[in-house]
Enzyme design. Structure first.
Site, PDB file in Angstrom:
ATOM      1  N   HIS A   1       0.857  -1.158   0.052  1.00 21.52           N
ATOM      2  CA  HIS A   1      -0.089   0.000   0.185  1.00 21.52           C
ATOM      3  C   HIS A   1       0.812   1.325   0.113  1.00 21.52           C
ATOM      4  O   HIS A   1       0.286   2.363  -0.071  1.00 21.52           O
ATOM      5  CB  HIS A   1      -1.014  -0.036   1.293  1.00 21.52           C
ATOM      6  CG  HIS A   1      -2.077  -0.970   1.258  1.00 21.52           C
ATOM      7  ND1 HIS A   1      -2.806  -1.069   0.241  1.00 21.52           N
ATOM      8  CD2 HIS A   1      -2.434  -2.022   2.145  1.00 21.52           C
ATOM      9  CE1 HIS A   1      -3.723  -2.285   0.479  1.00 21.52           C
ATOM     10  NE2 HIS A   1      -3.325  -2.623   1.541  1.00 21.52           N
TER      11      HIS A   1
ATOM     12  N   ASP B   1      -3.199 -10.226  -2.415  1.00 21.50           N
ATOM     13  CA  ASP B   1      -3.858  -9.601  -1.442  1.00 21.50           C
ATOM     14  C   ASP B   1      -5.312  -9.359  -1.360  1.00 21.50           C
ATOM     15  O   ASP B   1      -5.571  -8.850  -2.543  1.00 21.50           O
ATOM     16  CB  ASP B   1      -2.796  -8.519  -0.846  1.00 21.50           C
ATOM     17  CG  ASP B   1      -3.310  -7.928   0.751  1.00 21.50           C
ATOM     18  OD1 ASP B   1      -2.461  -8.509   1.501  1.00 21.50           O
ATOM     19  OD2 ASP B   1      -4.141  -7.364   1.045  1.00 21.50           O
TER      20      ASP B   1
ATOM     21  N   HIS C   1      -6.626  -6.891  -0.473  1.00 22.81           N
ATOM     22  CA  HIS C   1      -6.849  -5.427  -0.807  1.00 22.81           C
ATOM     23  C   HIS C   1      -6.023  -5.037  -1.916  1.00 22.81           C
ATOM     24  O   HIS C   1      -5.091  -5.655  -2.332  1.00 22.81           O
ATOM     25  CB  HIS C   1      -6.191  -4.744   0.362  1.00 22.81           C
ATOM     26  CG  HIS C   1      -6.775  -5.099   1.845  1.00 22.81           C
ATOM     27  ND1 HIS C   1      -6.246  -6.058   2.652  1.00 22.81           N
ATOM     28  CD2 HIS C   1      -8.161  -4.922   2.140  1.00 22.81           C
ATOM     29  CE1 HIS C   1      -7.174  -6.128   3.650  1.00 22.81           C
ATOM     30  NE2 HIS C   1      -8.190  -5.740   3.541  1.00 22.81           N
TER      31      HIS C   1
ATOM     32  N   ASP D   1      -5.167 -12.451   3.197  1.00 22.92           N
ATOM     33  CA  ASP D   1      -6.337 -12.006   3.545  1.00 22.92           C
ATOM     34  C   ASP D   1      -7.837 -12.222   2.710  1.00 22.92           C
ATOM     35  O   ASP D   1      -9.031 -11.454   3.181  1.00 22.92           O
ATOM     36  CB  ASP D   1      -6.187 -10.316   4.109  1.00 22.92           C
ATOM     37  CG  ASP D   1      -5.414  -9.622   3.208  1.00 22.92           C
ATOM     38  OD1 ASP D   1      -5.066 -10.054   1.953  1.00 22.92           O
ATOM     39  OD2 ASP D   1      -4.800  -8.478   3.665  1.00 22.92           O
TER      40      ASP D   1
HETATM   41 ZN   LIG Z   1      -4.380  -7.029   2.697  1.00 22.13          ZN
END
Ligand SMILES: [Zn+2]
Length: 377
Positions: A143, A180, A182, A268
């Site tokens: 991120h 991931d 996200h 995740d």
């Molecule tokens: Zn994540």
């Protein structure tokens, strides 16, 4: 196959403090002190399962070396790095909305060592010390953008490594596959106009960051076509992830023809994760990793580097990670994931029409990736 492996105890000493999941403890506001989601135990338990399963004996331990200023500043702005360094020296701080990404004393130095772990894994692969490698690093990185850390990420481990490979090693083209749950927004943003780096992110639609990673984000300038997003609807399971890989990820890798495949491996999207609403089970993590191993052999002499990102269920992430490591190394331990049956029998595990519609849209974007033969002209 020989597989390199990075883990250092000090990765567990990056201190995310006291929190109620996402938010820092604030008793007067009713937020009771507890554990931050990004606490060390999940990754420690990964390492301990790698060790107790016996797999560690089949892996080649690689020592991380902290990355230096030149390597960090290729990717991150000096003002951000200076702020992070100063805050870390003076005891810690927090990043992101509502301070959801806390860090403690010396976390900057630990982040330098985390990026150095991904770097050590990549260099060992490039130099033929190992066929492929897994960097179990913390804090995570995908991120973090040029100008700020966010989403528990301080420095972008994978981007720092990719930039080094492009600059200092004889690597012309890199593909980053991010599974991931996200969006891999930081890595995408850093290479958004760079045709040398194809970023592919398979994630949950509009989870985190907000309004990031939609199909229309497709790269810009010379990098037009080299950012690819597959925003799967919440509730996607093994069928959707395998379809996304078969129809989009693998086709995109073939189109880009990378010299090395790098993977942002977050767990995740697993069926037990508190920060995702997907249902992936160990068998699909194992399968996705095997597909990437095969693609790497087909396209780039097996060169595959996996860097650990998210995954916040301490009970299941170790099994998911072990499955990936088993695919990388070709060694199957005796460990059976007891959660496999729990998650694999959940309703809706097969590919659903509304999920397929997204995958169909993403598949059309593969044609936008400039083929290598054109790019070299
Ligand atoms: Zn994540």
């Amino acid at each position: 196959m020989t597989t390199g492996y990075v883990w250092q105890s000090i990765y567990g000493w990056h201190d995310t403090g006291s929190a109620a999941g996402l938010f820092g403890a604030a008793p007067l506001s009713g937020i009771q002190p507890g554990q931050h989601f990004e606490h060390p135990d999940t990754k420690r338990r990964v390492h301990e399962l790698v060790e107790s399963s016996g797999l560690l004996a089949d892996l080649v331990r690689l020592d991380p070396v902290p990355v230096g200023p030149e390597q960090v500043l290729r990717v991150h702005d000096e003002s951000y790095v200076e702020w992070l360094s100063a805050a870390s020296t003076s005891g810690g701080g927090a990043l992101g909305g509502q301070g959801s990404s806390p860090f403690g004393r010396d976390s900057f130095e630990i982040a330098l060592l985390a990026a150095g772990g991904t770097m050590a894994a990549a260099l060992a692969v490039l130099r033929g010390v190992v066929d492929n490698a897994y960097a179990l690093v913390r804090p995570p990185g995908h991120h973090a953008t040029r100008t700020h850390g966010m989403g528990f990420c301080l420095l972008n481990n994978l981007a720092i490594t990719a930039a080094e490979l492009l600059q200092a090693e004889e690597v012309d083209r890199i593909a980053v596959v991010d599974f991931d749950v996200h969006h891999g927004n930081g890595t995408q943003a850093i290479f958004y106009d760079d045709p040398r780096v194809l970023t592919i992110s398979v994630h949950q639609d509009n989870n985190y960051p907000a309004n990031s990673g939609n199909l229309a984000e497709n790269g810009e300038g010379e990098g037009k076509g080299t950012a690819l997003n597959i925003p799967l609807p919440p509730g996607s399971g093994n069928g959707a992830y395998q379809a996304a890989f078969s129809r989009v990820v693998l086709a995109a890798l073939e189109q880009h023809e990378p010299d090395i495949i790098m993977v942002a491996a977050g767990y995740d999207a697993g069926g037990g994760d508190p920060l995702g609403r997907q249902m992936v089970s160990s068998s699909t993590y194992r399968w996705m990793a095997r597909m990437l191993v095969d693609a790497a052999w087909e396209l780039c002499d097996g060169r595959l580097v996996v860097s650990h990102e998210g995954g916040y269920d301490p009970n299941t992430v170790p099994f998911h990670t072990l499955a990936v490591l088993e695919s990388l190394s070709g060694v199957r331990t005796d460990v059976v994931d007891p959660y496999e049956q729990v998650h694999a029998r959940m309703g809706g595990q097969d590919l659903q029409p509304h999920q397929e519609a997204v995958i169909d849209q993403a598949a059309k974007l593969v044609a936008n990736i400039p083929p290598r033969k054109n790019w070299n002209l």
